[in-house]
Motif scaffolding. Structure first.
Motif, mmCIF file in Angstrom:
data_model
loop_
_atom_site.group_PDB
_atom_site.id
_atom_site.type_symbol
_atom_site.label_atom_id
_atom_site.label_comp_id
_atom_site.label_asym_id
_atom_site.label_seq_id
_atom_site.Cartn_x
_atom_site.Cartn_y
_atom_site.Cartn_z
ATOM 1 N N ASN A 131 27.266 56.231 49.295
ATOM 2 C CA ASN A 131 28.265 55.795 51.016
ATOM 3 C C ASN A 131 29.194 54.901 51.470
ATOM 4 O OD1 ASN A 131 26.028 57.945 51.207
ATOM 5 N ND2 ASN A 131 24.604 56.548 51.550
ATOM 6 N N LEU A 132 29.598 54.548 50.643
ATOM 7 C CA LEU A 132 30.987 53.163 50.836
ATOM 8 C C LEU A 132 31.863 53.498 49.970
ATOM 9 C CD1 LEU A 132 28.505 50.401 49.954
ATOM 10 C CD2 LEU A 132 28.811 50.870 52.266
ATOM 11 N N ASP A 133 32.980 53.053 50.841
ATOM 12 C CA ASP A 133 34.274 53.078 50.420
ATOM 13 C C ASP A 133 34.644 52.597 49.354
ATOM 14 O OD1 ASP A 133 37.212 52.840 50.211
ATOM 15 O OD2 ASP A 133 37.209 52.957 52.640
ATOM 16 N N THR A 134 34.737 53.739 48.291
ATOM 17 C CA THR A 134 34.931 53.174 45.899
ATOM 18 C C THR A 134 36.559 52.464 46.729
ATOM 19 O OG1 THR A 134 33.514 55.587 46.472
ATOM 20 C CG2 THR A 134 34.718 54.503 44.517
ATOM 21 N N LYS A 135 37.440 53.188 47.495
ATOM 22 C CA LYS A 135 38.686 52.329 46.643
ATOM 23 C C LYS A 135 38.306 50.621 46.596
ATOM 24 C CE LYS A 135 43.201 52.610 47.432
ATOM 25 N NZ LYS A 135 43.214 51.451 47.008
ATOM 26 N N VAL A 136 37.741 50.446 47.735
ATOM 27 C CA VAL A 136 37.596 49.245 48.418
ATOM 28 C C VAL A 136 35.930 48.995 47.478
ATOM 29 C CG1 VAL A 136 36.463 47.718 50.119
ATOM 30 C CG2 VAL A 136 37.993 49.199 51.063
ATOM 31 N N LEU A 137 35.611 48.800 47.253
ATOM 32 C CA LEU A 137 34.118 48.506 45.605
ATOM 33 C C LEU A 137 35.121 48.533 44.846
ATOM 34 C CD1 LEU A 137 31.019 50.501 46.478
ATOM 35 C CD2 LEU A 137 31.463 48.996 47.297
ATOM 36 N N ASN A 138 36.131 49.207 44.973
ATOM 37 C CA ASN A 138 36.719 49.247 43.228
ATOM 38 C C ASN A 138 37.817 48.051 43.270
ATOM 39 O OD1 ASN A 138 35.194 51.784 42.009
ATOM 40 N ND2 ASN A 138 37.764 52.668 42.683
ATOM 41 N N ASP A 139 38.497 47.630 44.296
ATOM 42 C CA ASP A 139 39.515 46.503 44.693
ATOM 43 C C ASP A 139 38.891 45.346 43.986
ATOM 44 O OD1 ASP A 139 41.588 46.286 44.907
ATOM 45 O OD2 ASP A 139 41.311 45.655 47.099
ATOM 46 N N ILE A 140 37.379 45.473 44.912
ATOM 47 C CA ILE A 140 36.661 43.664 45.165
ATOM 48 C C ILE A 140 36.669 43.714 43.373
ATOM 49 C CG2 ILE A 140 34.466 43.168 45.726
ATOM 50 C CD1 ILE A 140 34.717 44.381 48.005
ATOM 51 N N ALA A 141 35.753 44.747 42.771
ATOM 52 C CA ALA A 141 35.463 44.080 41.580
ATOM 53 C C ALA A 141 36.575 44.337 40.424
ATOM 54 C CB ALA A 141 35.015 46.245 40.528
ATOM 55 N N ALA A 142 38.024 44.522 40.222
ATOM 56 C CA ALA A 142 39.168 44.786 40.110
ATOM 57 C C ALA A 142 39.357 42.745 40.642
ATOM 58 C CB ALA A 142 40.555 45.117 40.631
ATOM 59 N N ASP A 143 39.315 42.747 41.478
ATOM 60 C CA ASP A 143 38.993 41.408 41.550
ATOM 61 C C ASP A 143 38.972 40.002 40.962
ATOM 62 O OD1 ASP A 143 41.381 41.182 43.347
ATOM 63 O OD2 ASP A 143 40.413 41.718 45.569
ATOM 64 N N ALA A 144 37.473 40.674 40.897
ATOM 65 C CA ALA A 144 37.036 39.517 40.237
ATOM 66 C C ALA A 144 36.994 39.817 38.721
ATOM 67 C CB ALA A 144 35.211 40.038 39.874
ATOM 68 N N PHE A 145 36.994 40.625 37.817
ATOM 69 C CA PHE A 145 37.810 41.231 37.030
ATOM 70 C C PHE A 145 39.357 40.188 36.607
ATOM 71 C CE2 PHE A 145 34.691 45.359 36.393
ATOM 72 C CZ PHE A 145 34.393 44.111 35.617
ATOM 73 N N VAL A 146 40.218 40.751 37.327
ATOM 74 C CA VAL A 146 41.472 39.477 37.027
ATOM 75 C C VAL A 146 40.837 37.395 37.381
ATOM 76 C CG1 VAL A 146 43.414 38.778 37.617
ATOM 77 C CG2 VAL A 146 43.447 41.013 38.204
ATOM 78 N N GLN A 147 40.049 37.498 38.165
ATOM 79 C CA GLN A 147 39.891 36.412 37.808
ATOM 80 C C GLN A 147 38.719 35.872 35.955
ATOM 81 O OE1 GLN A 147 39.968 33.809 39.916
ATOM 82 N NE2 GLN A 147 41.493 35.069 40.539
ATOM 83 N N LEU A 148 37.850 36.746 35.940
ATOM 84 C CA LEU A 148 38.020 36.894 34.214
ATOM 85 C C LEU A 148 38.719 36.572 33.744
ATOM 86 C CD1 LEU A 148 35.957 36.802 31.931
ATOM 87 C CD2 LEU A 148 36.266 39.293 32.853
ATOM 88 N N VAL A 149 39.729 37.612 33.129
ATOM 89 C CA VAL A 149 40.861 37.623 32.236
ATOM 90 C C VAL A 149 41.559 36.146 32.703
ATOM 91 C CG1 VAL A 149 43.316 38.170 32.339
ATOM 92 C CG2 VAL A 149 41.603 39.787 32.871
ATOM 93 N N VAL A 150 41.943 35.510 33.732
ATOM 94 C CA VAL A 150 42.415 34.018 34.391
ATOM 95 C C VAL A 150 41.836 33.691 33.319
ATOM 96 C CG1 VAL A 150 42.917 31.931 35.760
ATOM 97 C CG2 VAL A 150 44.037 35.057 36.204
ATOM 98 N N SER A 151 40.026 33.380 33.222
ATOM 99 C CA SER A 151 39.497 32.044 32.736
ATOM 100 C C SER A 151 39.184 32.298 31.033
ATOM 101 C CB SER A 151 37.615 32.965 33.561
ATOM 102 O OG SER A 151 37.760 32.647 34.671
ATOM 103 N N LEU A 152 39.153 34.150 30.954
ATOM 104 C CA LEU A 152 39.738 33.992 29.395
ATOM 105 C C LEU A 152 40.499 33.377 28.982
ATOM 106 C CD1 LEU A 152 38.375 37.296 29.023
ATOM 107 C CD2 LEU A 152 37.535 35.513 27.697
ATOM 108 N N MET A 153 41.741 33.134 29.488
ATOM 109 C CA MET A 153 43.396 32.770 29.129
ATOM 110 C C MET A 153 43.024 31.762 29.201
ATOM 111 S SD MET A 153 46.148 35.369 31.020
ATOM 112 C CE MET A 153 47.825 34.686 30.436
ATOM 113 N N LEU A 154 41.763 30.873 30.111
ATOM 114 C CA LEU A 154 42.191 29.123 30.216
ATOM 115 C C LEU A 154 41.068 28.783 29.474
ATOM 116 C CD1 LEU A 154 42.991 28.774 34.426
ATOM 117 C CD2 LEU A 154 45.008 28.309 32.696
ATOM 118 N N ASN A 155 40.313 29.271 28.672
ATOM 119 C CA ASN A 155 39.738 29.458 27.530
ATOM 120 C C ASN A 155 37.973 28.235 28.545
ATOM 121 O OD1 ASN A 155 40.399 29.614 25.087
ATOM 122 N ND2 ASN A 155 41.950 28.223 24.933
#
Length: 157
Positions: A131-155
């Motif tokens: 019952n929640l806004d899926t687009k907003v939830l996808n965007d929040i999850a994507a932000d976390a994954f982008v941070q994961l990418v940066v962390s992987l890039m920085l080892n």
């Protein structure tokens, strides 16, 4: 850097593909000079359908396969293998994002590719609330994954 497959898994229609596409979009916004790698005959990322692409950001190649249903191209056309293999313009990715279901052939495909090409795997679900806004939830999850990418890039992971 540790070669890593980030698996966004879940049931049908829970935002896996849209979350992966949002990660790709956000990385392109953060790194507008990223080099795009696309399947033969494709001129740009096709956001309206499932994405198969890779980006090179500061020497790190990040692949995306948002089609992860049973009998999808990830299984039938071996697109995850394509992103992981050392051959071709789409291949040799350092980080791969892919969608899978919670069990079955898509999970086996990820495990086989990870073992064959010596990738670590990170398993995560997308954010979902019926019952929640899926687009907003996808965007929040994507932000976390982008941070994961940066962390992987920085080892850092």
């Amino acid at each position: 850097m540790k070669k890593t497959i980030v698996v966004v898994y879940g049931r049908s229609n829970e935002g896996k593909s849209e979350t992966i596409k949002a990660v790709c979009r956000k990385l392109l916004e953060m790194f507008p000079n990223a080099k795009k790698h696309l399947p033969e005959g494709v001129s740009d990322i096709q956001w309206e359908i499932d994405v198969l692409a890779a980006l090179t950001v500061n020497g790190v190649k990040i692949g995306f396969e948002s089609q992860g249903d049973p009998k999808s191209r990830m299984v039938e056309d071996e697109t995850l293998e394509l992103l992981a293999s050392p051959n071709g313009d789409l291949g040799n990715c350092d980080i791969i994002f892919c969608a899978t279901r919670t069990r079955g052939e898509t999970i086996k495909t990820v495990e086989n590719v990870a073992n064959k090409h010596d990738y670590y795997t990170i398993w995560s679900s997308s954010l979902f609330g019926p019952n929640l806004d899926t687009k907003v939830l996808n965007d929040i999850a994507a932000d976390a994954f982008v941070q994961l990418v940066v962390s992987l890039m920085l080892n850092r992971v």
